[in-house]
Design a protein around this motif. Structure first.
Motif, PDB file in Angstrom:
ATOM      1  N   ILE A   3      -4.267  37.971   8.716  1.00  0.00           N
ATOM      2  CA  ILE A   3      -3.296  37.351   9.625  1.00  0.00           C
ATOM      3  C   ILE A   3      -2.076  36.948   8.790  1.00  0.00           C
ATOM      4  CG2 ILE A   3      -2.875  35.511  11.317  1.00  0.00           C
ATOM      5  CD1 ILE A   3      -5.170  37.458  12.138  1.00  0.00           C
ATOM      6  N   GLY A  35       3.836  35.743  16.208  1.00  0.00           N
ATOM      7  CA  GLY A  35       4.994  34.880  16.392  1.00  0.00           C
ATOM      8  C   GLY A  35       4.491  33.478  16.700  1.00  0.00           C
ATOM      9  N   ARG A  40     -12.470  23.990   5.885  1.00  0.00           N
ATOM     10  CA  ARG A  40     -12.898  22.786   5.148  1.00  0.00           C
ATOM     11  C   ARG A  40     -13.452  21.709   6.068  1.00  0.00           C
ATOM     12  NH1 ARG A  40      -7.209  21.775   2.644  1.00  0.00           N
ATOM     13  NH2 ARG A  40      -6.879  22.284   4.833  1.00  0.00           N
ATOM     14  N   ARG A  41     -12.949  21.611   7.309  1.00  0.00           N
ATOM     15  CA  ARG A  41     -13.383  20.515   8.196  1.00  0.00           C
ATOM     16  C   ARG A  41     -14.679  20.896   8.913  1.00  0.00           C
ATOM     17  NH1 ARG A  41      -8.055  19.974  11.636  1.00  0.00           N
ATOM     18  NH2 ARG A  41      -8.064  22.176  11.123  1.00  0.00           N
ATOM     19  N   ILE A  93     -15.879  26.029   3.643  1.00  0.00           N
ATOM     20  CA  ILE A  93     -15.271  26.670   2.470  1.00  0.00           C
ATOM     21  C   ILE A  93     -13.843  26.205   2.265  1.00  0.00           C
ATOM     22  CG2 ILE A  93     -16.382  28.906   2.081  1.00  0.00           C
ATOM     23  CD1 ILE A  93     -14.079  30.097   3.877  1.00  0.00           C
ATOM     24  N   ARG A 126       9.241  26.171  18.417  1.00  0.00           N
ATOM     25  CA  ARG A 126       7.929  25.961  18.990  1.00  0.00           C
ATOM     26  C   ARG A 126       8.004  25.451  20.424  1.00  0.00           C
ATOM     27  NH1 ARG A 126       4.477  27.400  15.279  1.00  0.00           N
ATOM     28  NH2 ARG A 126       2.704  26.620  16.427  1.00  0.00           N
TER      29      ARG A 126
HETATM   30  P1  NDP Z   1      -3.807  25.778  12.056  1.00  0.00           P
HETATM   31  O1  NDP Z   1      -3.233  24.737  11.159  1.00  0.00           O
HETATM   32  O2  NDP Z   1      -4.232  25.388  13.418  1.00  0.00           O
HETATM   33  O3  NDP Z   1      -5.031  26.496  11.331  1.00  0.00           O
HETATM   34  C1  NDP Z   1      -5.063  26.727   9.944  1.00  0.00           C
HETATM   35  C2  NDP Z   1      -6.505  26.962   9.545  1.00  0.00           C
HETATM   36  O4  NDP Z   1      -6.548  27.230   8.130  1.00  0.00           O
HETATM   37  C3  NDP Z   1      -7.374  25.748   9.803  1.00  0.00           C
HETATM   38  O5  NDP Z   1      -8.600  26.172  10.339  1.00  0.00           O
HETATM   39  C4  NDP Z   1      -7.578  25.152   8.420  1.00  0.00           C
HETATM   40  O6  NDP Z   1      -8.859  24.537   8.363  1.00  0.00           O
HETATM   41  C5  NDP Z   1      -7.556  26.413   7.571  1.00  0.00           C
HETATM   42  N1  NDP Z   1      -7.281  26.129   6.169  1.00  0.00           N
HETATM   43  C6  NDP Z   1      -6.177  25.581   5.627  1.00  0.00           C
HETATM   44  N2  NDP Z   1      -6.334  25.453   4.292  1.00  0.00           N
HETATM   45  C7  NDP Z   1      -7.567  25.937   4.003  1.00  0.00           C
HETATM   46  C8  NDP Z   1      -8.323  26.075   2.808  1.00  0.00           C
HETATM   47  N3  NDP Z   1      -7.831  25.693   1.618  1.00  0.00           N
HETATM   48  N4  NDP Z   1      -9.558  26.616   2.868  1.00  0.00           N
HETATM   49  C9  NDP Z   1     -10.075  26.989   4.064  1.00  0.00           C
HETATM   50  N5  NDP Z   1      -9.417  26.894   5.229  1.00  0.00           N
HETATM   51  C10 NDP Z   1      -8.178  26.372   5.193  1.00  0.00           C
HETATM   52  O7  NDP Z   1      -2.702  26.924  12.110  1.00  0.00           O
HETATM   53  P2  NDP Z   1      -2.731  28.412  12.717  1.00  0.00           P
HETATM   54  O8  NDP Z   1      -3.924  28.648  13.526  1.00  0.00           O
HETATM   55  O9  NDP Z   1      -1.407  28.615  13.303  1.00  0.00           O
HETATM   56  O10 NDP Z   1      -2.789  29.255  11.360  1.00  0.00           O
HETATM   57  C11 NDP Z   1      -3.638  30.371  11.177  1.00  0.00           C
HETATM   58  C12 NDP Z   1      -2.857  31.493  10.507  1.00  0.00           C
HETATM   59  O11 NDP Z   1      -1.885  31.989  11.412  1.00  0.00           O
HETATM   60  C13 NDP Z   1      -2.106  31.063   9.251  1.00  0.00           C
HETATM   61  O12 NDP Z   1      -2.292  32.049   8.243  1.00  0.00           O
HETATM   62  C14 NDP Z   1      -0.662  31.012   9.712  1.00  0.00           C
HETATM   63  O13 NDP Z   1       0.248  31.257   8.649  1.00  0.00           O
HETATM   64  C15 NDP Z   1      -0.655  32.137  10.731  1.00  0.00           C
HETATM   65  N6  NDP Z   1       0.455  32.082  11.681  1.00  0.00           N
HETATM   66  C16 NDP Z   1       0.546  31.110  12.637  1.00  0.00           C
HETATM   67  C17 NDP Z   1       1.608  31.081  13.506  1.00  0.00           C
HETATM   68  C18 NDP Z   1       1.756  30.018  14.556  1.00  0.00           C
HETATM   69  O14 NDP Z   1       2.831  29.922  15.172  1.00  0.00           O
HETATM   70  N7  NDP Z   1       0.724  29.232  14.824  1.00  0.00           N
HETATM   71  C19 NDP Z   1       2.682  32.094  13.468  1.00  0.00           C
HETATM   72  C20 NDP Z   1       2.484  33.061  12.426  1.00  0.00           C
HETATM   73  C21 NDP Z   1       1.417  33.054  11.588  1.00  0.00           C
HETATM   74  P3  NDP Z   1      -9.271  23.247   7.525  1.00  0.00           P
HETATM   75  O15 NDP Z   1      -8.103  22.320   7.517  1.00  0.00           O
HETATM   76  O16 NDP Z   1     -10.455  22.736   8.289  1.00  0.00           O
HETATM   77  O17 NDP Z   1      -9.655  23.765   6.179  1.00  0.00           O
END
Ligand code: NDP
Length: 247
Positions: free
Chosen positions: A140, A185, A38-39, A62, A209
């Motif tokens: 993921i 993780g 979205r950003r 998106i 974390r």
């Molecule tokens: P971040 O918060 O850094 O990234 C999340 C991403 O999802 C952002 O790019 C955000 O972009 C996007 N997002 C959220 N809502 C929407 C939406 N409605 N439409 C489109 N994009 C969306 O977290 P992570 O990188 O950690 O998360 C990525 C994945 O990894 C997730 O599925 C998370 O559950 C999984 N995960 C992460 C872990 C961790 O420790 N970091 C551990 C296990 C799993 P924007 O806000 O611009 O839309």
């Protein structure tokens, strides 16, 4: 890395954290990456940096909760690069809370993004993959796709669901379409920002974390799965920090 150069890879949630790391790593390996989230400003900045580093990239704003936007995203990838080879369904959020906090809007939002968002990615990419009888889904999840504890009930439920969806999809699609689940993780990202309760956020950061993987560790697992020969389907990869023993 074999089998990655020239592939067109669409990545949801590519504006930060793991999705951003996957985009940068695959672009370095010669994939043409299409970033969605979205950003838009963040997507533009990451894309500019990938171009400066010599990569090929496009981006598209998106919201994964809106099926027609996800469809437009995959169509955009095909219109820019002529094909789509891989979709990484990565967008997600983790507003942890106890059930008796009744954060019902947050439950709905997690279900909309973490489960329905993945289904929308599948619905958008599958017709493209079926039309050429090749392609790869990379979903993921999280170690929470096989573990649940207090405050992670709904989050884990969304990830258990994606694990089930991934395995069902794997069995339904043709032998030339691959389905991979990558379960991270604790990894550096903006994810804890989605926890709305300040005390819980502090506690989660304290407990879970401290020892974090860099996003590149997850990106390397994704690259490994893509790089295999087309008849090798890496179905599941779990990547934890060595220090993460309890979940
Ligand atoms: P971040 O918060 O850094 O990234 C999340 C991403 O999802 C952002 O790019 C955000 O972009 C996007 N997002 C959220 N809502 C929407 C939406 N409605 N439409 C489109 N994009 C969306 O977290 P992570 O990188 O950690 O998360 C990525 C994945 O990894 C997730 O599925 C998370 O559950 C999984 N995960 C992460 C872990 C961790 O420790 N970091 C551990 C296990 C799993 P924007 O806000 O611009 O839309």
């Amino acid at each position: 890395m074999e089998n990655i150069k020239g592939k067109v890879v669409a990545i949801t949630g590519a504006s930060s954290g793991i999705g951003e790391g996957i985009a940068r790593h695959l672009a370095n390996l010669g994939a043409k990456v299409v970033l969605g989230a979205r950003r838009e400003e963040k997507l533009k900045q990451i894309s500019d940096e990938i171009i400066i580093a010599g990569g090929e990239v496009e981006y598209f704003k998106i919201d994964v909760t809106v099926p027609k936007e996800v469809k437009a995203f995959t169509d955009f990838a095909v219109s820019k690069f002529g094909q789509l080879d891989v979709i990484v369904n990565n967008a997600g959020l983790m507003p942890l809370s106890m059930i008796n906090s009744y954060k019902i809007d947050e439950w709905h939002h997690m279900i909309d993004v973490n489960i329905k968002g993945v289904l929308h990615g599948i619905a958008a990419a599958l017709p493209i993959f079926e039309s050429k009888d090749s392609g790869q889904f990379i979903n993921i999840t999280s170690v929470g796709d096989r573990w649940v504890g207090p405050t992670s009930t709904v989050y884990s439920a969304t990830k258990f669901a994606v694990r089930a969806i991934s395995d069902g999809l794997r069995q339904e699609v043709s032998r030339n379409i691959r389905v991979t689940l990558v379960a991270p993780g604790a990894t550096e990202s903006e994810l804890p920002n989605t926890i709305s309760d300040p005390e819980l956020k502090e506690m989660a950061i304290d407990l879970f974390r401290k020892d974090l993987l860099p996003a590149s560790a997850i990106a390397k697992a994704v690259a490994f799965a893509i790089a295999q020969p087309s008849d090798v389907d890496v179905n599941e990869i779990v990547v934890r920090p060595t220090a993460q023993k309890n979940l």
